[in-house]
Design an enzyme around this catalytic site. Structure first.
Site, PDB file in Angstrom:
ATOM      1  N   ASN A  90       0.961  -0.975  -0.197  1.00 17.81           N
ATOM      2  CA  ASN A  90       0.196  -0.309  -0.019  1.00 17.81           C
ATOM      3  C   ASN A  90       0.774   1.641   0.008  1.00 17.81           C
ATOM      4  O   ASN A  90       0.681   1.915   1.181  1.00 17.81           O
ATOM      5  CB  ASN A  90      -0.768   0.087   0.825  1.00 17.81           C
ATOM      6  CG  ASN A  90      -2.246   1.534   0.948  1.00 17.81           C
ATOM      7  OD1 ASN A  90      -2.251   1.446  -0.409  1.00 17.81           O
ATOM      8  ND2 ASN A  90      -2.411   1.737   2.437  1.00 17.81           N
ATOM      9  N   SER A 106      -4.848   2.773  17.196  1.00 19.28           N
ATOM     10  CA  SER A 106      -5.906   3.840  16.813  1.00 19.28           C
ATOM     11  C   SER A 106      -7.001   3.909  17.778  1.00 19.28           C
ATOM     12  O   SER A 106      -7.319   3.406  19.084  1.00 19.28           O
ATOM     13  CB  SER A 106      -6.767   2.965  16.013  1.00 19.28           C
ATOM     14  OG  SER A 106      -7.694   3.780  15.458  1.00 19.28           O
ATOM     15  N   TYR A 161     -11.041  -5.259  12.429  1.00 22.32           N
ATOM     16  CA  TYR A 161      -9.720  -3.591  12.313  1.00 22.32           C
ATOM     17  C   TYR A 161      -9.849  -3.499  13.690  1.00 22.32           C
ATOM     18  O   TYR A 161      -8.041  -3.808  14.247  1.00 22.32           O
ATOM     19  CB  TYR A 161     -10.069  -3.083  11.970  1.00 22.32           C
ATOM     20  CG  TYR A 161      -9.265  -1.492  11.545  1.00 22.32           C
ATOM     21  CD1 TYR A 161      -7.913  -1.939  11.827  1.00 22.32           C
ATOM     22  CD2 TYR A 161      -9.118  -0.924  12.147  1.00 22.32           C
ATOM     23  CE1 TYR A 161      -7.019  -0.690  11.631  1.00 22.32           C
ATOM     24  CE2 TYR A 161      -9.048   0.641  12.659  1.00 22.32           C
ATOM     25  CZ  TYR A 161      -7.405   0.053  12.152  1.00 22.32           C
ATOM     26  OH  TYR A 161      -6.545   1.742  12.402  1.00 22.32           O
ATOM     27  N   LYS A 195      -6.410  -3.793  16.953  1.00 23.53           N
ATOM     28  CA  LYS A 195      -4.890  -3.127  17.569  1.00 23.53           C
ATOM     29  C   LYS A 195      -5.626  -3.374  18.952  1.00 23.53           C
ATOM     30  O   LYS A 195      -4.745  -2.733  19.713  1.00 23.53           O
ATOM     31  CB  LYS A 195      -6.049  -1.882  16.974  1.00 23.53           C
ATOM     32  CG  LYS A 195      -5.323  -1.383  15.710  1.00 23.53           C
ATOM     33  CD  LYS A 195      -4.688  -0.892  15.748  1.00 23.53           C
ATOM     34  CE  LYS A 195      -3.904  -0.907  14.237  1.00 23.53           C
ATOM     35  NZ  LYS A 195      -2.038  -0.504  13.674  1.00 23.53           N
ATOM     36  N   ASN A 208      -7.819  10.614  13.672  1.00 25.61           N
ATOM     37  CA  ASN A 208      -7.993  10.983  12.486  1.00 25.61           C
ATOM     38  C   ASN A 208      -6.618  12.213  12.018  1.00 25.61           C
ATOM     39  O   ASN A 208      -7.045  12.994  11.778  1.00 25.61           O
ATOM     40  CB  ASN A 208      -8.851  11.592  12.287  1.00 25.61           C
ATOM     41  CG  ASN A 208     -10.723  10.871  12.166  1.00 25.61           C
ATOM     42  OD1 ASN A 208     -10.214  10.167  13.867  1.00 25.61           O
ATOM     43  ND2 ASN A 208     -10.892   9.950  11.929  1.00 25.61           N
ATOM     44  N   ASN A 236     -12.022   7.082   3.570  1.00 29.26           N
ATOM     45  CA  ASN A 236     -11.827   8.445   4.517  1.00 29.26           C
ATOM     46  C   ASN A 236     -12.218   9.383   3.959  1.00 29.26           C
ATOM     47  O   ASN A 236     -12.397   9.388   2.816  1.00 29.26           O
ATOM     48  CB  ASN A 236     -10.046   8.242   5.286  1.00 29.26           C
ATOM     49  CG  ASN A 236      -9.793   7.136   6.245  1.00 29.26           C
ATOM     50  OD1 ASN A 236      -9.187   6.197   5.639  1.00 29.26           O
ATOM     51  ND2 ASN A 236     -11.061   6.944   7.106  1.00 29.26           N
TER      52      ASN A 236
HETATM   53  N1  UFG Z   1     -17.646  10.215   5.963  1.00 33.78           N
HETATM   54  C1  UFG Z   1     -17.630  11.221   4.658  1.00 33.78           C
HETATM   55  N2  UFG Z   1     -18.375  10.600   4.189  1.00 33.78           N
HETATM   56  C2  UFG Z   1     -17.107   9.865   3.884  1.00 33.78           C
HETATM   57  C3  UFG Z   1     -16.567   9.368   4.702  1.00 33.78           C
HETATM   58  C4  UFG Z   1     -16.663   9.707   6.164  1.00 33.78           C
HETATM   59  O1  UFG Z   1     -19.508  11.057   5.669  1.00 33.78           O
HETATM   60  O2  UFG Z   1     -17.439   9.595   2.517  1.00 33.78           O
HETATM   61  C5  UFG Z   1     -18.066  11.054   7.104  1.00 33.78           C
HETATM   62  C6  UFG Z   1     -17.870   9.245   8.896  1.00 33.78           C
HETATM   63  O3  UFG Z   1     -19.237   8.994   8.882  1.00 33.78           O
HETATM   64  C7  UFG Z   1     -16.931   9.897   9.626  1.00 33.78           C
HETATM   65  C8  UFG Z   1     -16.194  11.198   9.379  1.00 33.78           C
HETATM   66  O4  UFG Z   1     -16.750  11.505   8.670  1.00 33.78           O
HETATM   67  O5  UFG Z   1     -18.113  10.606  10.755  1.00 33.78           O
HETATM   68  C9  UFG Z   1     -14.586  10.644   9.944  1.00 33.78           C
HETATM   69  O6  UFG Z   1     -14.753   9.265   8.982  1.00 33.78           O
HETATM   70  P1  UFG Z   1     -13.393   8.412   8.006  1.00 33.78           P
HETATM   71  O7  UFG Z   1     -13.213   7.684   7.436  1.00 33.78           O
HETATM   72  O8  UFG Z   1     -12.804   9.512   7.615  1.00 33.78           O
HETATM   73  O9  UFG Z   1     -12.905   8.667  10.190  1.00 33.78           O
HETATM   74  P2  UFG Z   1     -13.654   7.162  11.332  1.00 33.78           P
HETATM   75  O10 UFG Z   1     -12.834   8.151  11.990  1.00 33.78           O
HETATM   76  O11 UFG Z   1     -14.260   6.915  10.312  1.00 33.78           O
HETATM   77  O12 UFG Z   1     -12.139   6.748  11.141  1.00 33.78           O
HETATM   78  C10 UFG Z   1     -10.825   6.837  11.489  1.00 33.78           C
HETATM   79  C11 UFG Z   1     -10.129   5.500  10.937  1.00 33.78           C
HETATM   80  C12 UFG Z   1     -10.120   4.132  11.374  1.00 33.78           C
HETATM   81  C13 UFG Z   1     -10.324   4.388  13.313  1.00 33.78           C
HETATM   82  C14 UFG Z   1     -11.033   5.445  13.257  1.00 33.78           C
HETATM   83  C15 UFG Z   1     -10.819   5.224  14.869  1.00 33.78           C
HETATM   84  O13 UFG Z   1     -10.313   5.265   9.548  1.00 33.78           O
HETATM   85  O14 UFG Z   1      -9.558   2.896  11.284  1.00 33.78           O
HETATM   86  O15 UFG Z   1     -10.177   6.852  12.776  1.00 33.78           O
HETATM   87  O16 UFG Z   1     -11.428   6.528  15.664  1.00 33.78           O
HETATM   88  F1  UFG Z   1     -10.529   2.789  13.320  1.00 33.78           F
END
Ligand code: UFG
Length: 335
Positions: free
Chosen positions: A37, A126, A150, A154, A180, A200
Site C-alpha cells: 500500500n 488507534s 480491524y 488493535k 484521524n 476516509n
Molecule cells: N464520512 C462521510 N463520507 C465519506 C467518508 C467519511 O461522511 O465518504 C464521515 C464519517 O461518517 C465520519 C467522518 O466522515 O463521521 C470521518 O470518517 P473517516 O472514515 O475519515 O474516519 P473514521 O473516524 O470513521 O475512522 C478513522 C480511521 C479508522 C479508525 C478510526 C478511529 O479510518 O481506521 O478513525 O477513530 F479506526
C-alpha cells in the site's frame, strides 16, 4: 552516534512522514515495507526532502526470514511498527486476513526483536479501541472495546504488548492511539495516496476537489452533533509524526512505557471539513446526504492531557494547514 530505528511500513502514509520527522530529530531510520500500500518512488521522494540517501528494505512482517535478515543487517535500538491492514469495512469481509497480518505480523516482529535483543517498540494503535465512547473527550483510562475485526486487532495488539510488559519488564512500549490523521508534508512530495475508492473523509473530498469523484456522500446528518454530521478529531500527519519522535525519545530517556492519544482535542464535523477544504482549493465541492455508515459513531474527541504530560506533545497545525497541505499534495500529483 545516531540511533538506528526500524520503521515497518515506513513507506506508507504515516510511516513516510515519521521518517522525515525522525531524520530531522537526528535518528537514523531504516524503512522495511512490502509496498502493498505504498508507491516505489517514496524512497526517492524522501531523499529529496531529507537530502540524504534513504535506507529502504523490501520485506514483509509476515516473513520471519525477511525480518531476521533486516535485524542481522542492522543494529537497531528501537522499532516503530506501522505495518498493518487498516480498512474497517474490508476487515468485516476478511477477518482472518486482518488477524494474520496485524496480529501475526506483530508476533513475528516481537520474535525477531527478541532474538536481536532490541526491546524498544512504538506501536501504531488507534482511537478505534474506544469503540462508542460515552464520555468525550476520551481519556486513555476510558474502557476499551471493539466493533469490527480491524478494531479487534488493535485492541488485541495492545493487550499482547501489555502482557509482555508485565511479564518481561525489560521491554518498553510507546503505544500511540491515533485519532484521524490527515494532511501532507509541506513539500507536497509525500502524502496520502489510497488505492481505489478512498474510505476516509479527507482523501475522498480531495478526489472530489480534483474532479476524479463527482461528489461527497455525507454519511448521515441526523447525529446528535451541531450540524447532524459526524464529528472527529482530525490531526495533521506531521503532528502525528512528531509524536513518534517524542515517544521514542521518552522511551530511551526513561526506560518506561507509555500509552497516549494523539489528537488535537478539537472536533470538526463532516460539513466543517468540506467547507475548509473548499476554501483551501478555491472551489465549491458537491455533496449529497446519504444514510449513516454502519458502525460509525456520532463523535470521537481525544483527551490530550496525558500526551502533553507524558511526552510534552501538543498539536501545532490547524484545520487550514491540514486542508491546504492535502490540496498542495493533490495538485502536485497531477502530471
Ligand atoms: N464520512 C462521510 N463520507 C465519506 C467518508 C467519511 O461522511 O465518504 C464521515 C464519517 O461518517 C465520519 C467522518 O466522515 O463521521 C470521518 O470518517 P473517516 O472514515 O475519515 O474516519 P473514521 O473516524 O470513521 O475512522 C478513522 C480511521 C479508522 C479508525 C478510526 C478511529 O479510518 O481506521 O478513525 O477513530 F479506526
Amino acid at each position: 552516534m545516531a540511533k538506528k530505528i526500524l520503521l515497518t511500513g515506513g513507506a506508507g502514509y504515516i510511516g513516510s512522514h515519521t521518517y522525515v520527522a525522525l531524520k530531522g530529530a537526528g535518528f537514523e531510520p531504516v524503512i522495511f515495507d512490502n509496498f502493498s500500500n505504498a508507491k516505489e518512488d517514496v524512497a526517492e521522494r524522501l531523499e529529496q526532502i531529507c537530502g540524504e540517501p534513504v535506507q529502504c528494505v523490501h520485506g514483509d512482517v509476515l516473513s520471519p526470514e525477511d525480518l531476521r535478515g533486516v535485524f542481522e543487517a542492522h543494529d537497531f535500538e528501537g522499532v516503530v511498527h506501522f505495518s498493518a491492514l487498516k480498512a474497517v469495512g474490508e476487515s468485516t469481509e476478511k477477518p482472518r486476513a486482518y488477524f494474520h497480518t496485524n496480529l501475526g505480523g506483530l508476533l513475528n516482529l516481537l520474535s525477531a526483536m527478541r532474538e536481536s535483543g532490541c526491546k524498544v517498540l512504538v506501536f501504531s494503535s488507534s482511537a478505534t479501541v474506544y469503540g462508542d465512547a460515552q464520555v468525550q473527550p476520551i481519556s486513555e483510562t476510558a474502557p476499551c472495546s471493539f466493533t469490527n475485526p480491524y478494531g479487534y486487532t488493535k485492541f488485541a495488539s495492545e493487550q499482547m504488548l501489555e502482557q509482555i510488559r508485565t511479564n518481561e519488564p525489560d521491554w518498553v512500549f510507546g503505544v500511540l492511539r491515533y485519532f484521524n490523521p490527515v494532511g501532507a508534508h509541506t513539500s507536497a512530495l509525500i502524502g496520502e495516496d489510497p488505492q481505489g475508492l478512498p474510505n476516509n473523509l479527507m482523501p475522498y473530498i480531495a478526489k472530489v476537489a480534483t474532479g476524479e469523484l463527482p461528489h461527497l456522500t455525507v454519511f448521515g446528518d441526523d447525529y446528535p452533533t451541531k450540524d447532524g454530521s459526524g464529528v472527529r478529531d482530525y490531526i495533521h500527519v506531521m503532528d502525528v509524526a512528531r509524536g513518534h519522535v517524542l515517544s521514542l525519545n521518552k522511551l530511551f530517556e526513561t526506560g518506561e512505557s507509555h500509552l497516549v492519544n494523539l489528537g488535537t482535542g478539537q472536533g470538526y464535523s463532516v460539513f466543517d471539513i468540506l467547507n475548509a477544504y473548499s476554501d483551501a482549493c478555491g472551489k465549491d465541492l458537491a455533496h449529497v446526504v446519504g444514510p449513516r455508515r454502519e458502525g460509525d459513531v456520532a463523535q470521537l474527541l481525544a483527551g490530550t492531557e496525558l500526551a502533553q504530560k507524558a511526552l510534552g506533545f501538543k498539536a501545532r497545525y490547524d484545520l487550514k494547514d491540514m486542508c491546504e497541505s492535502s490540496w498542495a499534495w493533490m495538485e502536485s500529483q497531477k502530471t
